[in-house]
Design a protein around this motif. Sequence first.
Motif, PDB file in Angstrom:
ATOM      1  N   PRO A  41       0.817  -1.214   0.000  1.00 44.19           N
ATOM      2  CA  PRO A  41       0.000   0.000   0.000  1.00 44.19           C
ATOM      3  C   PRO A  41       0.859   1.276   0.000  1.00 44.19           C
ATOM      4  O   PRO A  41       1.979   1.275   0.515  1.00 44.19           O
ATOM      5  N   PRO A  42       0.339   2.361  -0.566  1.00 48.37           N
ATOM      6  CA  PRO A  42       1.064   3.627  -0.553  1.00 48.37           C
ATOM      7  C   PRO A  42       1.360   4.066   0.882  1.00 48.37           C
ATOM      8  O   PRO A  42       0.606   3.766   1.805  1.00 48.37           O
ATOM      9  N   ASN A  43       2.435   4.794   1.055  1.00 45.08           N
ATOM     10  CA  ASN A  43       2.872   5.313   2.359  1.00 45.08           C
ATOM     11  C   ASN A  43       3.246   4.229   3.362  1.00 45.08           C
ATOM     12  O   ASN A  43       3.259   4.474   4.566  1.00 45.08           O
ATOM     13  N   THR A  44       3.513   3.021   2.893  1.00 39.73           N
ATOM     14  CA  THR A  44       3.988   1.956   3.780  1.00 39.73           C
ATOM     15  C   THR A  44       5.418   2.305   4.197  1.00 39.73           C
ATOM     16  O   THR A  44       6.260   2.559   3.341  1.00 39.73           O
ATOM     17  N   PRO A  45       5.705   2.332   5.511  1.00 42.23           N
ATOM     18  CA  PRO A  45       7.083   2.633   5.920  1.00 42.23           C
ATOM     19  C   PRO A  45       8.027   1.514   5.495  1.00 42.23           C
ATOM     20  O   PRO A  45       7.721   0.336   5.653  1.00 42.23           O
ATOM     21  N   LEU A  46       9.161   1.920   4.933  1.00 40.41           N
ATOM     22  CA  LEU A  46      10.134   0.951   4.427  1.00 40.41           C
ATOM     23  C   LEU A  46      11.420   1.015   5.231  1.00 40.41           C
ATOM     24  O   LEU A  46      11.781   2.055   5.764  1.00 40.41           O
ATOM     25  N   GLY A  47      12.098  -0.107   5.315  1.00 42.06           N
ATOM     26  CA  GLY A  47      13.374  -0.177   6.005  1.00 42.06           C
ATOM     27  C   GLY A  47      14.382  -0.920   5.157  1.00 42.06           C
ATOM     28  O   GLY A  47      14.032  -1.591   4.186  1.00 42.06           O
ATOM     29  N   GLY A  48      15.633  -0.826   5.551  1.00 45.49           N
ATOM     30  CA  GLY A  48      16.678  -1.480   4.791  1.00 45.49           C
ATOM     31  C   GLY A  48      17.646  -2.269   5.649  1.00 45.49           C
ATOM     32  O   GLY A  48      18.670  -2.718   5.180  1.00 45.49           O
ATOM     33  N   THR A  49      17.311  -2.445   6.951  1.00 47.64           N
ATOM     34  CA  THR A  49      18.195  -3.156   7.861  1.00 47.64           C
ATOM     35  C   THR A  49      17.466  -4.354   8.456  1.00 47.64           C
ATOM     36  O   THR A  49      16.331  -4.242   8.903  1.00 47.64           O
TER      37      THR A  49
END
Length: 85
Positions: A41-49
Motif C-alpha cells: 500500500p502507498p505510504n507503507t514505511p520501508l526499512g533497509g536493515t
Amino acid sequence: MISHPSIRRIRPVKAAAVFAALALAACTGQPGTPVAPGSYPPNTPLGGTCKAGFYTCQLPTATPLGAPCSCPGLGAASYGRVYLK
C-alpha cells in the motif's frame, strides 16, 4: 606476574568473535518474503536493515518495516525483522 590459565583462553576467543563480527558486517541479508516494489500500500514505511538476533545486515532493497528477513550467520542463517537504518 601471576597468570591464570583461563585468562589465556579468553583472549583468542574474543579475537575470533571480533573477527567474525567484522567479517559479517558487510554481508547482505535476504527479505523473508520478497515483496515486489509497488505491490504494498502507498505510504507503507520501508526499512533497509535486518536485525536477526546477534546479526545485523543491510537488505538489497527497501522492504516494509516488520517484514521477516534473514542475515547470514556462522553456520546457519539467523532470522529476524526489518527495521529502519
